[in-house]
Design a protein around this motif. Structure first.
Motif, PDB file in Angstrom:
ATOM      1  N   SER A   1     -27.784  52.850   3.111  1.00  0.00           N
ATOM      2  CA  SER A   1     -28.767  53.885   3.448  1.00  0.00           C
ATOM      3  C   SER A   1     -29.167  53.736   4.910  1.00  0.00           C
ATOM      4  CB  SER A   1     -30.010  53.786   2.552  1.00  0.00           C
ATOM      5  OG  SER A   1     -30.709  52.576   2.802  1.00  0.00           O
ATOM      6  N   VAL A   2     -29.613  54.848   5.498  1.00  0.00           N
ATOM      7  CA  VAL A   2     -30.069  54.860   6.889  1.00  0.00           C
ATOM      8  C   VAL A   2     -31.376  55.633   6.967  1.00  0.00           C
ATOM      9  CG1 VAL A   2     -29.539  55.459   9.280  1.00  0.00           C
ATOM     10  CG2 VAL A   2     -27.683  54.869   7.721  1.00  0.00           C
ATOM     11  N   HIS A   3     -32.350  55.053   7.651  1.00  0.00           N
ATOM     12  CA  HIS A   3     -33.600  55.762   7.917  1.00  0.00           C
ATOM     13  C   HIS A   3     -33.674  56.014   9.418  1.00  0.00           C
ATOM     14  CE1 HIS A   3     -37.696  57.106   7.793  1.00  0.00           C
ATOM     15  NE2 HIS A   3     -38.130  56.084   8.508  1.00  0.00           N
ATOM     16  N   PHE A   4     -33.466  57.268   9.812  1.00  0.00           N
ATOM     17  CA  PHE A   4     -33.501  57.629  11.225  1.00  0.00           C
ATOM     18  C   PHE A   4     -34.945  57.852  11.665  1.00  0.00           C
ATOM     19  CE2 PHE A   4     -29.167  58.969  10.040  1.00  0.00           C
ATOM     20  CZ  PHE A   4     -28.446  58.312  11.033  1.00  0.00           C
ATOM     21  N   LEU A   5     -35.331  57.189  12.748  1.00  0.00           N
ATOM     22  CA  LEU A   5     -36.673  57.318  13.295  1.00  0.00           C
ATOM     23  C   LEU A   5     -36.706  58.444  14.329  1.00  0.00           C
ATOM     24  CD1 LEU A   5     -37.407  53.505  13.729  1.00  0.00           C
ATOM     25  CD2 LEU A   5     -38.078  54.991  11.833  1.00  0.00           C
ATOM     26  N   PRO A   6     -37.886  59.013  14.594  1.00  0.00           N
ATOM     27  CA  PRO A   6     -37.986  60.157  15.523  1.00  0.00           C
ATOM     28  C   PRO A   6     -37.444  59.877  16.920  1.00  0.00           C
ATOM     29  CG  PRO A   6     -40.014  59.915  14.264  1.00  0.00           C
ATOM     30  CD  PRO A   6     -39.180  58.711  13.954  1.00  0.00           C
ATOM     31  N   ASP A   7     -37.524  58.625  17.380  1.00  0.00           N
ATOM     32  CA  ASP A   7     -37.076  58.308  18.741  1.00  0.00           C
ATOM     33  C   ASP A   7     -35.585  57.975  18.815  1.00  0.00           C
ATOM     34  OD1 ASP A   7     -36.997  55.854  17.522  1.00  0.00           O
ATOM     35  OD2 ASP A   7     -38.436  54.878  18.856  1.00  0.00           O
ATOM     36  N   GLY A   8     -34.860  58.139  17.711  1.00  0.00           N
ATOM     37  CA  GLY A   8     -33.419  57.894  17.720  1.00  0.00           C
ATOM     38  C   GLY A   8     -33.013  56.553  17.155  1.00  0.00           C
ATOM     39  N   ARG A   9     -33.961  55.635  17.057  1.00  0.00           N
ATOM     40  CA  ARG A   9     -33.644  54.348  16.437  1.00  0.00           C
ATOM     41  C   ARG A   9     -33.436  54.545  14.937  1.00  0.00           C
ATOM     42  NH1 ARG A   9     -38.000  50.965  16.405  1.00  0.00           N
ATOM     43  NH2 ARG A   9     -39.376  52.770  16.699  1.00  0.00           N
ATOM     44  N   SER A  10     -32.891  53.536  14.292  1.00  0.00           N
ATOM     45  CA  SER A  10     -32.693  53.647  12.849  1.00  0.00           C
ATOM     46  C   SER A  10     -32.782  52.282  12.189  1.00  0.00           C
ATOM     47  CB  SER A  10     -31.342  54.299  12.531  1.00  0.00           C
ATOM     48  OG  SER A  10     -30.289  53.580  13.135  1.00  0.00           O
ATOM     49  N   VAL A  11     -33.203  52.305  10.949  1.00  0.00           N
ATOM     50  CA  VAL A  11     -33.221  51.110  10.105  1.00  0.00           C
ATOM     51  C   VAL A  11     -32.115  51.295   9.071  1.00  0.00           C
ATOM     52  CG1 VAL A  11     -34.561  49.709   8.512  1.00  0.00           C
ATOM     53  CG2 VAL A  11     -35.688  50.800  10.473  1.00  0.00           C
ATOM     54  N   VAL A  12     -31.164  50.371   9.074  1.00  0.00           N
ATOM     55  CA  VAL A  12     -29.944  50.537   8.291  1.00  0.00           C
ATOM     56  C   VAL A  12     -29.844  49.435   7.240  1.00  0.00           C
ATOM     57  CG1 VAL A  12     -27.449  50.874   8.415  1.00  0.00           C
ATOM     58  CG2 VAL A  12     -28.872  51.411  10.400  1.00  0.00           C
ATOM     59  N   ASP A  13     -29.597  49.846   6.019  1.00  0.00           N
ATOM     60  CA  ASP A  13     -29.374  48.902   4.921  1.00  0.00           C
ATOM     61  C   ASP A  13     -27.875  48.806   4.685  1.00  0.00           C
ATOM     62  OD1 ASP A  13     -29.576  47.284   2.660  1.00  0.00           O
ATOM     63  OD2 ASP A  13     -29.763  49.013   1.322  1.00  0.00           O
ATOM     64  N   THR A  14     -27.301  47.631   4.930  1.00  0.00           N
ATOM     65  CA  THR A  14     -25.869  47.435   4.722  1.00  0.00           C
ATOM     66  C   THR A  14     -25.640  46.235   3.810  1.00  0.00           C
ATOM     67  OG1 THR A  14     -25.407  45.866   6.535  1.00  0.00           O
ATOM     68  CG2 THR A  14     -25.510  48.215   7.106  1.00  0.00           C
ATOM     69  N   ILE A  15     -24.420  46.154   3.293  1.00  0.00           N
ATOM     70  CA  ILE A  15     -24.035  45.002   2.482  1.00  0.00           C
ATOM     71  C   ILE A  15     -22.619  44.583   2.859  1.00  0.00           C
ATOM     72  CG2 ILE A  15     -23.119  46.373   0.554  1.00  0.00           C
ATOM     73  CD1 ILE A  15     -24.436  44.152  -1.274  1.00  0.00           C
ATOM     74  N   GLY A  16     -22.379  43.279   2.839  1.00  0.00           N
ATOM     75  CA  GLY A  16     -21.098  42.742   3.266  1.00  0.00           C
ATOM     76  C   GLY A  16     -19.971  43.041   2.292  1.00  0.00           C
ATOM     77  N   GLY A  17     -18.780  43.277   2.860  1.00  0.00           N
ATOM     78  CA  GLY A  17     -17.587  43.550   2.062  1.00  0.00           C
ATOM     79  C   GLY A  17     -16.472  42.572   2.389  1.00  0.00           C
ATOM     80  N   LYS A  18     -15.349  43.101   2.843  1.00  0.00           N
ATOM     81  CA  LYS A  18     -14.182  42.259   3.104  1.00  0.00           C
ATOM     82  C   LYS A  18     -14.337  41.464   4.394  1.00  0.00           C
ATOM     83  CE  LYS A  18     -10.878  45.358   0.811  1.00  0.00           C
ATOM     84  NZ  LYS A  18      -9.670  46.197   1.007  1.00  0.00           N
ATOM     85  N   ARG A  19     -13.772  40.267   4.387  1.00  0.00           N
ATOM     86  CA  ARG A  19     -13.663  39.481   5.615  1.00  0.00           C
ATOM     87  C   ARG A  19     -12.431  39.945   6.392  1.00  0.00           C
ATOM     88  NH1 ARG A  19     -12.750  33.865   3.346  1.00  0.00           N
ATOM     89  NH2 ARG A  19     -12.071  35.031   1.509  1.00  0.00           N
ATOM     90  N   PHE A  20     -12.432  39.675   7.697  1.00  0.00           N
ATOM     91  CA  PHE A  20     -11.272  40.086   8.479  1.00  0.00           C
ATOM     92  C   PHE A  20     -11.027  39.149   9.659  1.00  0.00           C
ATOM     93  CE2 PHE A  20     -14.857  42.506  10.294  1.00  0.00           C
ATOM     94  CZ  PHE A  20     -14.741  42.214  11.650  1.00  0.00           C
ATOM     95  N   ARG A  21      -9.793  39.231  10.159  1.00  0.00           N
ATOM     96  CA  ARG A  21      -9.401  38.556  11.394  1.00  0.00           C
ATOM     97  C   ARG A  21      -9.046  39.619  12.416  1.00  0.00           C
ATOM     98  NH1 ARG A  21      -4.710  36.304  13.941  1.00  0.00           N
ATOM     99  NH2 ARG A  21      -3.332  37.111  12.313  1.00  0.00           N
ATOM    100  N   VAL A  22      -9.507  39.422  13.646  1.00  0.00           N
ATOM    101  CA  VAL A  22      -9.255  40.375  14.726  1.00  0.00           C
ATOM    102  C   VAL A  22      -7.841  40.172  15.267  1.00  0.00           C
ATOM    103  CG1 VAL A  22      -9.938  41.086  17.054  1.00  0.00           C
ATOM    104  CG2 VAL A  22     -11.691  40.507  15.345  1.00  0.00           C
ATOM    105  N   LEU A  23      -7.089  41.268  15.346  1.00  0.00           N
ATOM    106  CA  LEU A  23      -5.742  41.224  15.913  1.00  0.00           C
ATOM    107  C   LEU A  23      -5.744  41.654  17.377  1.00  0.00           C
ATOM    108  CD1 LEU A  23      -3.748  42.793  12.930  1.00  0.00           C
ATOM    109  CD2 LEU A  23      -4.117  40.367  13.435  1.00  0.00           C
ATOM    110  N   THR A  24      -6.385  42.783  17.668  1.00  0.00           N
ATOM    111  CA  THR A  24      -6.510  43.265  19.046  1.00  0.00           C
ATOM    112  C   THR A  24      -7.896  43.861  19.232  1.00  0.00           C
ATOM    113  OG1 THR A  24      -5.628  45.470  18.517  1.00  0.00           O
ATOM    114  CG2 THR A  24      -4.047  43.791  19.242  1.00  0.00           C
ATOM    115  N   ARG A  25      -8.352  43.852  20.463  1.00  0.00           N
ATOM    116  CA  ARG A  25      -9.672  44.376  20.791  1.00  0.00           C
ATOM    117  C   ARG A  25      -9.557  45.664  21.592  1.00  0.00           C
ATOM    118  NH1 ARG A  25      -9.975  39.031  20.190  1.00  0.00           N
ATOM    119  NH2 ARG A  25     -11.942  38.071  19.536  1.00  0.00           N
TER     120      ARG A  25
END
Length: 226
Positions: free
Chosen positions: A81-105
Motif C-alpha cells: 500500500s502507498v499513502h501519498f502525502l500532499p507535498d509529494g512524499r509518501s509512506v509505503v508499506d512493502t514486504i520482502g520477496g525474492k533475494r537477488f544477485r546484481v549482474l549489471t548496474r
C-alpha cells in the motif's frame, strides 16, 4: 574495482522480472519481513510512481556501497500500500520477496537500476542430511524463542511493533527457495552490523545461515542483562 554505470534509455521497459529492475538504495530488506518506507527524494518518488503505474509494484532494495553505488546482493520488495502525502512524499508499506544477485548496474532518470538473478537455497536431498538440518533448525528456533521471550520489555515491544511476532515454526523447512521465515525475521531484529546481515542474506545454504544465527544468539545470550 568500481563498475562503470550503464545508462538505460527511458524508452526501454521500466522493469521485468530480472531486467532493468529499479533499485532503492537505502536499508537491508529480507524475504517475508515488512519494510515500511518514507519516500521523499524526487528520484525515488518517480521510481515509486512508475512501479505503481506499470503494475509491477516491485523494486529491489540494496544498501549503499561507496565504490559500486550499491552492494551485490539485495531483496525484492512488493508494495502492499502507498499513502501519498500532499507535498509529494509518501509512506509505503512493502514486504520482502525474492533475494537477488546484481549482474549489471544501470541508471534511469536519477535512480539506480540493475539486471539481476534470483537466489534460492540449495535443496538438501539426502535423508540423513535433511534430518540433521531439521534438528539444527529446531534447536535454533527454540534458542531464538528463548532469547526473544527474555528480552527487556521495551526491546521486546519495539520488535513487535516494527516487525510483528516471531513466525511460527514451519513443518517443511525447504518449502520455499528462501527457507524458513523465522531466519529472516531474526536477521532483521538481531542487533548486528548490516554488512554481516548482508553476508547471511547472500547465502544459499540453509545450514550455514542457521549456524550463523546460532552463533549470534549464543553471543547475545552470554552478555549479562541482555
Amino acid at each position: 574495482m568500481c563498475q562503470k554505470l550503464k545508462y538505460v534509455s527511458p524508452s526501454r521497459p521500466l522493469c521485468s522480472l530480472t531486467k532493468n529492475v529499479p533499485i532503492f538504495v537505502c536499508t537491508m530488506a529480507y524475504p517475508t519481513v515488512p519494510c515500511p518506507l518514507h519516500v521523499f527524494e524526487p528520484r525515488y518518488r518517480l521510481m515509486l510512481r512508475r512501479c505503481m503505474d506499470t503494475g509491477t509494484r516491485k523494486f529491489g532494495m540494496c544498501i549503499n556501497d561507496p565504490q559500486k553505488g550499491f552492494v551485490d546482493h539485495g531483496c525484492m520488495l512488493t508494495i502492499r500500500s502507498v499513502h501519498f502525502l500532499p507535498d509529494g512524499r509518501s509512506v509505503v508499506d512493502t514486504i520482502g520477496g525474492k533475494r537477488f544477485r546484481v549482474l549489471t548496474r544501470g541508471m534511469m532518470d536519477g535512480y539506480s537500476t540493475a539486471n539481476i538473478e534470483h537466489l534460492g537455497d540449495t535443496r538438501v536431498e539426502d535423508c540423513e542430511e535433511l534430518e540433521k538440518l531439521q534438528e539444527l533448525h529446531d534447536a535454533v528456533y527454540e534458542q531464538a524463542r528463548d532469547w526473544f521471550q527474555n528480552l527487556k520489555i521495551h526491546f521486546h515491544d519495539q520488535i513487535l511493533q516494527h516487525f510483528g511476532p516471531m513466525p511460527e515454526r514451519e513443518a517443511d523447512i525447504q518449502a520455499t527457495p528462501n527457507g524458513p521465515a523465522c531466519c529472516w525475521w531474526l536477521l532483521a531484529v538481531l542487533p548486528i552490523d548490516p554488512r554481516y546481515q548482508l553476508s547471511v542474506l547472500s547465502m544459499t545454504s540453509l545450514k550455514e545461515r542457521l549456524v550463523k544465527i546460532q552463533h549470534i544468539l549464543t553471543y547475545l545470550q552470554s552478555i549479562p542483562n541482555n
